[in-house]
Motif scaffolding. Structure first.
Motif, mmCIF file in Angstrom:
data_model
loop_
_atom_site.group_PDB
_atom_site.id
_atom_site.type_symbol
_atom_site.label_atom_id
_atom_site.label_comp_id
_atom_site.label_asym_id
_atom_site.label_seq_id
_atom_site.Cartn_x
_atom_site.Cartn_y
_atom_site.Cartn_z
ATOM 1 N N VAL A 153 0.842 -1.206 0.000
ATOM 2 C CA VAL A 153 0.000 0.000 0.000
ATOM 3 C C VAL A 153 0.870 1.247 0.000
ATOM 4 O O VAL A 153 0.643 2.194 -0.759
ATOM 5 C CB VAL A 153 -0.937 0.010 1.224
ATOM 6 C CG1 VAL A 153 -1.694 1.334 1.309
ATOM 7 C CG2 VAL A 153 -1.920 -1.140 1.154
ATOM 8 N N LYS A 154 1.898 1.216 0.845
ATOM 9 C CA LYS A 154 2.783 2.378 0.949
ATOM 10 C C LYS A 154 3.416 2.689 -0.404
ATOM 11 O O LYS A 154 3.409 3.840 -0.855
ATOM 12 C CB LYS A 154 3.875 2.086 1.980
ATOM 13 C CG LYS A 154 4.605 3.315 2.458
ATOM 14 C CD LYS A 154 5.627 2.958 3.513
ATOM 15 C CE LYS A 154 6.844 2.347 2.886
ATOM 16 N NZ LYS A 154 7.967 2.172 3.809
ATOM 17 N N LEU A 155 3.924 1.659 -1.054
ATOM 18 C CA LEU A 155 4.535 1.857 -2.373
ATOM 19 C C LEU A 155 3.496 2.321 -3.382
ATOM 20 O O LEU A 155 3.755 3.226 -4.188
ATOM 21 C CB LEU A 155 5.187 0.558 -2.850
ATOM 22 C CG LEU A 155 6.473 0.179 -2.141
ATOM 23 C CD1 LEU A 155 6.906 -1.213 -2.551
ATOM 24 C CD2 LEU A 155 7.562 1.179 -2.475
ATOM 25 N N ALA A 156 2.307 1.710 -3.322
ATOM 26 C CA ALA A 156 1.265 2.052 -4.296
ATOM 27 C C ALA A 156 0.860 3.520 -4.148
ATOM 28 O O ALA A 156 0.639 4.216 -5.141
ATOM 29 C CB ALA A 156 0.053 1.138 -4.123
ATOM 30 N N VAL A 157 0.779 3.984 -2.895
ATOM 31 C CA VAL A 157 0.447 5.398 -2.670
ATOM 32 C C VAL A 157 1.499 6.287 -3.317
ATOM 33 O O VAL A 157 1.178 7.214 -4.076
ATOM 34 C CB VAL A 157 0.355 5.708 -1.165
ATOM 35 C CG1 VAL A 157 0.229 7.207 -0.942
ATOM 36 C CG2 VAL A 157 -0.826 4.996 -0.543
ATOM 37 N N ALA A 158 2.764 5.984 -3.050
ATOM 38 C CA ALA A 158 3.841 6.798 -3.608
ATOM 39 C C ALA A 158 3.803 6.758 -5.132
ATOM 40 O O ALA A 158 3.896 7.798 -5.802
ATOM 41 C CB ALA A 158 5.196 6.300 -3.098
ATOM 42 N N TYR A 159 3.620 5.553 -5.688
ATOM 43 C CA TYR A 159 3.627 5.423 -7.148
ATOM 44 C C TYR A 159 2.427 6.120 -7.778
ATOM 45 O O TYR A 159 2.543 6.732 -8.844
ATOM 46 C CB TYR A 159 3.653 3.950 -7.559
ATOM 47 C CG TYR A 159 5.024 3.340 -7.504
ATOM 48 C CD1 TYR A 159 6.081 3.942 -8.165
ATOM 49 C CD2 TYR A 159 5.270 2.176 -6.810
ATOM 50 C CE1 TYR A 159 7.353 3.395 -8.127
ATOM 51 C CE2 TYR A 159 6.528 1.613 -6.760
ATOM 52 C CZ TYR A 159 7.564 2.230 -7.420
ATOM 53 O OH TYR A 159 8.808 1.682 -7.375
ATOM 54 N N ALA A 160 1.258 6.008 -7.137
ATOM 55 C CA ALA A 160 0.067 6.653 -7.695
ATOM 56 C C ALA A 160 0.290 8.163 -7.756
ATOM 57 O O ALA A 160 -0.017 8.813 -8.760
ATOM 58 C CB ALA A 160 -1.157 6.327 -6.847
ATOM 59 N N PHE A 161 0.826 8.695 -6.689
ATOM 60 C CA PHE A 161 1.100 10.128 -6.635
ATOM 61 C C PHE A 161 2.116 10.522 -7.709
ATOM 62 O O PHE A 161 1.913 11.480 -8.464
ATOM 63 C CB PHE A 161 1.626 10.464 -5.236
ATOM 64 C CG PHE A 161 1.469 11.905 -4.870
ATOM 65 C CD1 PHE A 161 0.274 12.578 -5.079
ATOM 66 C CD2 PHE A 161 2.519 12.609 -4.297
ATOM 67 C CE1 PHE A 161 0.133 13.907 -4.745
ATOM 68 C CE2 PHE A 161 2.389 13.938 -3.947
ATOM 69 C CZ PHE A 161 1.191 14.585 -4.176
ATOM 70 N N ILE A 162 3.191 9.754 -7.806
ATOM 71 C CA ILE A 162 4.213 10.028 -8.814
ATOM 72 C C ILE A 162 3.608 9.948 -10.215
ATOM 73 O O ILE A 162 3.855 10.797 -11.073
ATOM 74 C CB ILE A 162 5.386 9.027 -8.684
ATOM 75 C CG1 ILE A 162 6.187 9.315 -7.422
ATOM 76 C CG2 ILE A 162 6.292 9.076 -9.907
ATOM 77 C CD1 ILE A 162 7.286 8.329 -7.134
ATOM 78 N N GLY A 163 2.758 8.933 -10.425
ATOM 79 C CA GLY A 163 2.158 8.750 -11.742
ATOM 80 C C GLY A 163 1.290 9.927 -12.149
ATOM 81 O O GLY A 163 1.398 10.431 -13.268
ATOM 82 N N ILE A 164 0.430 10.363 -11.225
ATOM 83 C CA ILE A 164 -0.481 11.468 -11.552
ATOM 84 C C ILE A 164 0.308 12.762 -11.756
ATOM 85 O O ILE A 164 0.169 13.432 -12.790
ATOM 86 C CB ILE A 164 -1.525 11.657 -10.429
ATOM 87 C CG1 ILE A 164 -2.454 10.453 -10.360
ATOM 88 C CG2 ILE A 164 -2.322 12.929 -10.675
ATOM 89 C CD1 ILE A 164 -3.415 10.327 -11.510
#
Lengths: 249, 250
Positions: free
Chosen positions: B179-190
């Motif tokens: 989840v932690k990684l996914a949050v960071a990646y989602a933010f980076i992606g957007i």
């Protein structure tokens, strides 16, 4: 062992075939306007690669990437060893570095552009920003987790700091450091390409953005394909070496 | 613990002070960067004026949407892959090299296919996040102690009860890492895709301000994003640590 490798090879082949099939299926569903078929893309790629223009863009990207990677490795190893030795600094800075890893670094790119100007150095700086962090983190971990008996041996032999790094820590840490280099390699590549996509007059990233501007789907897909194939191929190769090193250790 | 905190405080404060001195003495000229205290003032004004509320809303909702998709699809896919050994083996090379491939390289392609809207951005953020979620959930599921599942069978738990009472708590810390990684990646992606090419959002505003030499908007927004991602990451890391500590893993 060889059986496992054969399995790995078969899986990879199966996967590539599946991805191509998926691509073809999407092409049939979406049609010519938005997508070019795998075959057409390959044909266009072959044509693209032989062109003079492409060689210039490629060499530009590769130069930025190569410089950035060398700098990432040097900085990453130095900082990693320092933080691995210096317990207090390591404990204090490691979580901060992990946090920096999670921020969207693309937002920092305008600052780099203002500081370095539009050109090679900004691209390199951006690649380094991406690539150093994993190398630091893996090196730090490797130095810290050196088996205590090795350190004791170094003490018994009265080795100096540099000798200890050269003969004990470095060889013991090589598998871990290599993992760091592997991840750092990929991230440096991503960083250099992103920098080109955002602001640049040359390079593969620029070619991609140019493709959108011209609505040249074949160009966009060919360059994407080339980048993906290159990144995946190198990464697979490094992963094999990585696994071999770790087995030995 | 306290020493570490002081050390970190000194590093951050020192960096800011250094920037402040460089800016005021002219080592860094005004066109390149404003001194930190002016950035802080501008950030306050920008937020108070409400000029960026639309962009902030757009970026947050897109990030959230991509995150929810990545988490949902990630957990379900991992649960399925955990059962289907052959498929998992086949996909293994994909997972191993996934983060070596620049996912952003697909962004132009997505724009061509889906048009310049929110969808390509959400798709990029989803693609970045979902694999981290799958890999970490799989890792968690692998580490559920078999004795727990045996106990569950002895107690004749239904599959749903087994999942909720045994598997999920046991795999929890690993899933949280995902989840932690996914949050960071989602933010980076957007943020990243907004930045490269888009019609709105904070990333777009930063790019817009950069193109107009509008440092009074650009720097505060960059700081805002840094603060937001640092805050989220810190909270999740704390939570992860308490979960791991409760499990006695560390």
């Amino acid at each position: 062992m060889s059986e496992r490798r054969r399995h790995g090879g078969r899986n990879a082949l199966l996967l590539v075939a599946a991805l191509f099939a998926l691509w073809q299926a999407i092409y049939w569903a979406v049609g010519d306007i938005a997508l070019s078929s795998p075959l057409a893309t390959l044909r266009y790629t072959a044509q693209l690669v032989t062109g003079e223009d492409f060689r210039m863009h490629l060499s530009d990207t590769m130069r930025a990437f190569a410089i950035a990677f060398v700098l990432s490795v040097v900085i990453g190893l130095l900082v990693g060893f320092w933080l691995g030795f210096d317990r207090l600094s390591g404990d204090a800075l490691e979580p901060m570095i992990v946090t920096v890893y999670a921020i969207p670094k693309l937002t920092l790119y305008p600052i780099l552009l203002l500081a370095f100007g539009l050109g090679l150095s900004a691209k390199v700086a951006f690649g380094v920003l991406h690539g150093t962090i994993p190398i630091i983190l893996f090196t730090l971990g490797a130095v810290r987790n050196t088996r205590p008996i090795l350190l004791k041996t170094a003490h018994v032999l009265k080795l100096s700091r540099p000798q200890m790094v050269r003969w004990i820590l470095f060889p013991a840490a090589i598998p871990e450091i290599f993992t760091g280099l592997r991840v750092g390699f990929s991230l440096t590549l991503i960083g250099s390409l992103l920098a080109e996509m955002f602001a640049s007059q040359r390079g593969l990233g620029y070619l991609l953005m140019n493709g959108i501007g011209l609505h040249n789907i074949e160009l966009v897909m060919s360059v994407t394909l080339l980048i993906v194939v290159f990144a995946a191929a190198v990464s697979t190769l490094l992963l094999q070496v990585d696994r071999k090193l770790h087995r030995k250790g | 613990m306290k020493r570490l905190f002081l050390y970190r405080l000194a590093v951050v404060a020192g960096a800011i002070a250094l920037l402040e001195i460089f800016c005021l003495t002219g080592v860094i000229d005004k066109i390149t960067m404003q001194p930190p205290h002016l950035i802080a003032r501008d950030l306050y004004r920008l937020l108070a004026s409400g000029r960026m509320n639309g962009a902030i809303w757009k970026t947050s909702t897109n990030t959230l949407l991509a995150l929810v998709l990545a988490l949902g699809v990630g957990v379900v896919a991992a649960a399925l892959l955990h059962r289907l050994r052959a498929l998992r083996d086949t996909l293994d090379p994909l997972f191993a090299t996934y983060y070596a491939v620049p996912v952003f390289a697909f962004y132009p392609f997505f724009i061509v296919v889906f048009g310049l809207g929110d969808l390509p951005q959400i798709l990029i953020a989803f693609m970045l996040g979902v694999v981290a979620m799958i890999v970490n959930t799989l890792n968690g599921l692998d580490r559920v102690p078999p004795v727990l599942l045996k106990t569950g069978r002895i107690m004749r738990l239904t599959p749903i009860d087994t999942a909720l009472r045994l598997t999920l708590p046991a795999a929890g810390p690993y899933i949280l890492t995902g989840v932690k990684l996914a949050v960071a990646y989602a933010f980076i992606g957007i943020i990243g895709s907004e930045f490269i090419l888009s019609r709105g959002g904070i990333g777009y505003e930063i790019n817009f301000a950069y193109n107009n030499f509008d440092n009074a908007t650009m720097y505060p927004l960059i700081v805002l994003i840094l603060l937001a991602s640092i805050a989220i990451n810190t909270v999740l890391t704390r939570w992860e640590k308490t979960l791991l500590a409760r499990r006695g893993a560390r």
